[in-house]
Design an enzyme around this catalytic site. Structure first.
Site, PDB file in Angstrom:
ATOM      1  N   HIS A   1       0.824  -1.204   0.000  1.00  0.00           N
ATOM      2  CA  HIS A   1       0.000   0.000   0.000  1.00  0.00           C
ATOM      3  C   HIS A   1       0.857   1.254   0.000  1.00  0.00           C
ATOM      4  O   HIS A   1       0.459   2.280  -0.536  1.00  0.00           O
ATOM      5  CB  HIS A   1      -0.982  -0.045   1.172  1.00  0.00           C
ATOM      6  CG  HIS A   1      -2.165  -0.919   0.879  1.00  0.00           C
ATOM      7  ND1 HIS A   1      -2.939  -1.489   1.850  1.00  0.00           N
ATOM      8  CD2 HIS A   1      -2.687  -1.318  -0.301  1.00  0.00           C
ATOM      9  CE1 HIS A   1      -3.895  -2.204   1.276  1.00  0.00           C
ATOM     10  NE2 HIS A   1      -3.761  -2.122  -0.020  1.00  0.00           N
TER      11      HIS A   1
ATOM     12  N   ARG B   1     -11.239  -2.703 -15.443  1.00  0.00           N
ATOM     13  CA  ARG B   1     -10.926  -3.914 -14.668  1.00  0.00           C
ATOM     14  C   ARG B   1     -11.779  -3.886 -13.397  1.00  0.00           C
ATOM     15  O   ARG B   1     -11.360  -3.356 -12.373  1.00  0.00           O
ATOM     16  CB  ARG B   1      -9.442  -3.930 -14.298  1.00  0.00           C
ATOM     17  CG  ARG B   1      -8.485  -4.137 -15.463  1.00  0.00           C
ATOM     18  CD  ARG B   1      -7.052  -4.098 -14.952  1.00  0.00           C
ATOM     19  NE  ARG B   1      -6.093  -4.700 -15.840  1.00  0.00           N
ATOM     20  CZ  ARG B   1      -5.286  -4.018 -16.655  1.00  0.00           C
ATOM     21  NH1 ARG B   1      -5.349  -2.700 -16.698  1.00  0.00           N
ATOM     22  NH2 ARG B   1      -4.426  -4.644 -17.421  1.00  0.00           N
TER      23      ARG B   1
ATOM     24  N   ARG C   1     -15.051  -5.363 -17.775  1.00  0.00           N
ATOM     25  CA  ARG C   1     -14.663  -6.774 -17.692  1.00  0.00           C
ATOM     26  C   ARG C   1     -15.267  -7.408 -16.442  1.00  0.00           C
ATOM     27  O   ARG C   1     -15.239  -6.808 -15.354  1.00  0.00           O
ATOM     28  CB  ARG C   1     -13.134  -6.876 -17.650  1.00  0.00           C
ATOM     29  CG  ARG C   1     -12.660  -8.313 -17.579  1.00  0.00           C
ATOM     30  CD  ARG C   1     -11.183  -8.410 -17.820  1.00  0.00           C
ATOM     31  NE  ARG C   1     -10.409  -7.973 -16.674  1.00  0.00           N
ATOM     32  CZ  ARG C   1      -9.087  -7.907 -16.673  1.00  0.00           C
ATOM     33  NH1 ARG C   1      -8.409  -8.211 -17.758  1.00  0.00           N
ATOM     34  NH2 ARG C   1      -8.433  -7.511 -15.599  1.00  0.00           N
TER      35      ARG C   1
ATOM     36  N   GLU D   1      -6.606 -14.034 -24.235  1.00  0.00           N
ATOM     37  CA  GLU D   1      -5.395 -13.964 -23.402  1.00  0.00           C
ATOM     38  C   GLU D   1      -4.867 -15.352 -23.046  1.00  0.00           C
ATOM     39  O   GLU D   1      -3.959 -15.482 -22.236  1.00  0.00           O
ATOM     40  CB  GLU D   1      -5.654 -13.126 -22.140  1.00  0.00           C
ATOM     41  CG  GLU D   1      -6.816 -13.589 -21.291  1.00  0.00           C
ATOM     42  CD  GLU D   1      -7.082 -12.707 -20.087  1.00  0.00           C
ATOM     43  OE1 GLU D   1      -6.226 -11.902 -19.704  1.00  0.00           O
ATOM     44  OE2 GLU D   1      -8.174 -12.840 -19.506  1.00  0.00           O
TER      45      GLU D   1
ATOM     46  N   ASN E   1      -0.822  -9.242 -21.875  1.00  0.00           N
ATOM     47  CA  ASN E   1      -0.045  -9.539 -20.663  1.00  0.00           C
ATOM     48  C   ASN E   1      -0.110 -11.027 -20.342  1.00  0.00           C
ATOM     49  O   ASN E   1       0.906 -11.690 -20.173  1.00  0.00           O
ATOM     50  CB  ASN E   1      -0.571  -8.740 -19.460  1.00  0.00           C
ATOM     51  CG  ASN E   1      -0.670  -7.263 -19.744  1.00  0.00           C
ATOM     52  OD1 ASN E   1      -0.028  -6.776 -20.656  1.00  0.00           O
ATOM     53  ND2 ASN E   1      -1.480  -6.548 -18.984  1.00  0.00           N
ATOM     54  N   ASP E   2      -1.330 -11.535 -20.254  1.00  0.00           N
ATOM     55  CA  ASP E   2      -1.460 -12.963 -19.960  1.00  0.00           C
ATOM     56  C   ASP E   2      -1.090 -13.802 -21.170  1.00  0.00           C
ATOM     57  O   ASP E   2      -0.430 -14.831 -21.031  1.00  0.00           O
ATOM     58  CB  ASP E   2      -2.890 -13.283 -19.498  1.00  0.00           C
ATOM     59  CG  ASP E   2      -3.043 -13.038 -18.008  1.00  0.00           C
ATOM     60  OD1 ASP E   2      -2.179 -13.491 -17.247  1.00  0.00           O
ATOM     61  OD2 ASP E   2      -4.018 -12.372 -17.614  1.00  0.00           O
TER      62      ASP E   2
ATOM     63  N   ARG F   1       4.633 -13.726 -15.739  1.00  0.00           N
ATOM     64  CA  ARG F   1       4.718 -12.271 -15.898  1.00  0.00           C
ATOM     65  C   ARG F   1       5.153 -11.571 -14.611  1.00  0.00           C
ATOM     66  O   ARG F   1       5.560 -10.408 -14.631  1.00  0.00           O
ATOM     67  CB  ARG F   1       3.394 -11.691 -16.427  1.00  0.00           C
ATOM     68  CG  ARG F   1       2.237 -11.795 -15.471  1.00  0.00           C
ATOM     69  CD  ARG F   1       0.905 -11.494 -16.148  1.00  0.00           C
ATOM     70  NE  ARG F   1       0.389 -10.172 -15.839  1.00  0.00           N
ATOM     71  CZ  ARG F   1      -0.859  -9.777 -16.081  1.00  0.00           C
ATOM     72  NH1 ARG F   1      -1.708 -10.600 -16.686  1.00  0.00           N
ATOM     73  NH2 ARG F   1      -1.265  -8.579 -15.774  1.00  0.00           N
TER      74      ARG F   1
ATOM     75  N   CYS G   1      -5.616  -4.635 -25.443  1.00  0.00           N
ATOM     76  CA  CYS G   1      -5.713  -3.865 -24.194  1.00  0.00           C
ATOM     77  C   CYS G   1      -4.583  -4.176 -23.226  1.00  0.00           C
ATOM     78  O   CYS G   1      -4.514  -3.594 -22.152  1.00  0.00           O
ATOM     79  CB  CYS G   1      -7.060  -4.106 -23.521  1.00  0.00           C
ATOM     80  SG  CYS G   1      -7.245  -5.783 -22.932  1.00  0.00           S
TER      81      CYS G   1
END
Ligand code: PEP
Ligand code: MG
Length: 559
Positions: free
Chosen positions: A201, A306, A342, A441, A464-465, A475, A512
């Site tokens: 955080h 997301r 999504r 993905e 990414n995936d 990743r 994306c």
């Protein structure tokens, strides 16, 4: 000069003297009052409860401050802390220590805080491990209440401007979220933490405050008092740099600032290549709060909302009404432009604190994305109903994550019909005007591209995936970072296959994942026929600039 390397968690460059901060909690042995005789134990328990009430109201104040400084999304961090403080198990443990073991309120809180902190520290999951700092923050708030006006530990608050003339780079082993929130970007040029991760955080708050930061620099020397340069892009730190490095980084910092300013001129212009081909440039967001930056750069729509971030930073599941309001707010603000939301993509690196997820050996390939949703039908149905309720407010696209088969799409379509029926029966306003798409993905979704394209209105290619699965390179593992790049032939072939499937079926496709914002991939993506890209708001203006420098007539031979 000596170089150190950590994890770059907040971009930017910073140069200045280093100040070492020791925001320590008091050690267990330093409390004067440690035990109470049996007759005093109820009084001690009452003292703890009172301190807990005080800590709750202080944390509510912190939440309000965070709300004003970093927005609701990140302020949710303090809501999580409040939930931890109200955790029944924590309360029971403290009570046992006070009432049965006869410990003082301070020692009991200290001990239980440590137990919890160690528990989080030992977890495999990075997100959960990073929550150790939150429990220590909670512990500190309660101990501070018990101490009254006496300052807690040596250095719980930053020294005053008189003692530490600003500006400087702040170094510490780790700092708590509440302490990060108190940092003033005018005073603290950069943040260096020996512990911490991308998910902590403190890192998230530093990013939202715009303070360049590097974490996980275990070997960074203690004590401060020397000059250093921080590179928030590469994670590199230079101690006692020579004049040449100082000059070089000053120039880079100025260029970075100048670039930021210059990019502003791209906010009101069209996204079009040199030969006149229009490209749709959309934005990726995680929360309605991110809309401020979307508005500033003039996105053509939201290519990826997301939705899991709505679920991650709160202490309980957002209700149907809350979700409908959040989705509706984004649809409304986009004024008829596409908004692709999504479905919840949790599991793997993204956990939600109030849903118990079984430990999996390999969660990245486990019950995540649509697999999780289909196993938690109640959560999915609530989200589908909320989406349909928000749908009248704009042009909605519903995106299914981690798809590997046509059946998954058909099931979601069936559940959407069910959700619409129940809303109809209950007389709740909604709309069934929406598009439905799949994330491409997984290699399976690319190989089944022709069949999937018959079932949906659009593809959203998640590089990414896709990259990690095609290259068999995690990743999140920096050791295989070089392998995990979309700009390699195996991934390029997959991308071409996916776009071809979409074209054959006459549906639209966007990219994306991070590759959409990688200027080194723009030429290739446009050459295979991609005409919609969705990128983080921070990358949108530079991508518009990159696209406007492309000439497709010159590159037609490459496709
Ligand atoms: C992707 O995988 O490319 C993607 C956009 O989804 P996420 O990064 O949220 O997994
Ligand atoms: Mg993904």
């Amino acid at each position: 000069m000596k170089k150190y390397r950590g994890i770059a968690v907040s971009e930017g460059y910073a140069l200045g003297p280093v100040r070492e901060w020791l925001p320590n909690l008091p050690e267990a042995g330093t409390f004067t009052h440690t035990q109470s005789p049996e007759k005093d134990r109820p009084r001690e328990w009452a003292r703890f409860l009172q301190a807990r009430v005080g800590a709750c109201s202080h944390m509510t104040e912190l939440y309000q401050q965070a709300l004003a400084r970093v927005g609701e999304h990140y302020a949710g961090i303090f809501k999580i802390q409040l939930a931890l403080l109200q955790d029944e198990e924590l309360l029971l443990r403290v009570r046992r220590k006070i009432m049965e073991e006869g410990l003082s309120a301070e020692v009991a809180m200290q001990a239980v805080g440590e137990e919890y902190g160690n528990l989080f520290d030992a977890m495999d999951d990075e997100y959960m491990r990073a929550r150790g700092a939150d429990i220590r923050d909670v512990q500190r708030q309660v101990l501070q209440q018990l101490a009254g006006d006496t300052p807690l530990g040596d250095g719980a608050a930053l020294p005053s401007e008189e003692d530490w003339p600003a500006p400087y780079l702040l170094a510490a082993d780790d700092i708590l979220p509440s302490q990060t929130l108190a940092l003033d970007p005018g005073q603290v040029l950069g943040l260096i933490l020996r512990q911490g991760s991308q998910m902590s955080h403190a890192a998230i708050l530093a990013r939202s405050l715009g303070i360049p930061a590097v974490t996980g620099v275990r070997d960074f020397p203690r004590g401060g008092g020397f000059f250093a340069i921080l590179n928030g892009f590469s994670g590199e730190l230079l101690r006692d740099p020579g004049e040449e490095e100082k000059w070089e980084y000053t120039r880079m910092r100025q260029e970075f600032e100048a670039r930021r300013q210059a990019l502003k001129t791209y906010s009101g212009v069209q996204t079009i290549t040199m030969d006149g081909t229009p490209v749709e440039l959309m934005a990726n967001i995680g929360h309605p709060d991110d809309m401020t930056s979307v508005r500033d750069c003039g996105a053509d729509g939201i290519g990826l909302f997301r939705s899991e971030y709505l679920f991650m930073y709160c202490e309980q599941m957002p209700s149907e009404e809350e979700q409908a309001a959040a989705y509706g707010a984004v649809l409304q603000q986009m004024q008829g432009k596409k908004v692709i939301i999504r479905l919840l993509d949790v599991g793997a690196d993204k956990q939600i604190p109030y849903v118990k997820m079984d430990r999996e050996e390999n969660p990245v390939m486990g019950r995540r994305g649509i697999r999780f949703c289909l196993e938690h039908r109640d959560i999915l149905m609530t989200q589908l109903r909320a989406l349909l309720r928000a749908a009248p407010l704009g042009q909605l696209g519903i995106l299914i994550p981690m798809v590997v088969s046509v059946e998954e799409v058909r099931t979601v379509r069936r559940l959407l019909r069910q959700a619409a029926c129940t809303l109809e029966e209950e007389g709740i306003a909604h709309s069934t005007q929406y598009e439905i798409g799949v994330m491409i993905e997984t290699p399976a979704s690319v190989m089944m591209g022709d069949e999937l394209a018959q079932e949906v209105d659009f593809f959203s290619i998640g590089t990414n995936d896709l990259t990690q699965f095609v290259m068999a390179a995690d990743r999140g593992n920096p050791k295989v970072g070089a392998l995990c790049s979309a700009n390699q032939e195996p991934v390029r072939r997959m991308l071409r296959m996916a776009v071809d499937s979409a074209r054959r079926a006459g549906i639209w496709a966007d990219v994306c994942g991070e590759a959409a914002a990688d200027p080194q991939m723009t030429e290739f993506l446009l050459s295979i026929g991609v005409r919609t890209l969705s990128v983080a708001p921070a990358s949108l203006l530079s991508m518009r600039q990159t696209i406007r420098q492309q000439d497709l007539t010159k590159k037609s031979g490459e496709s």
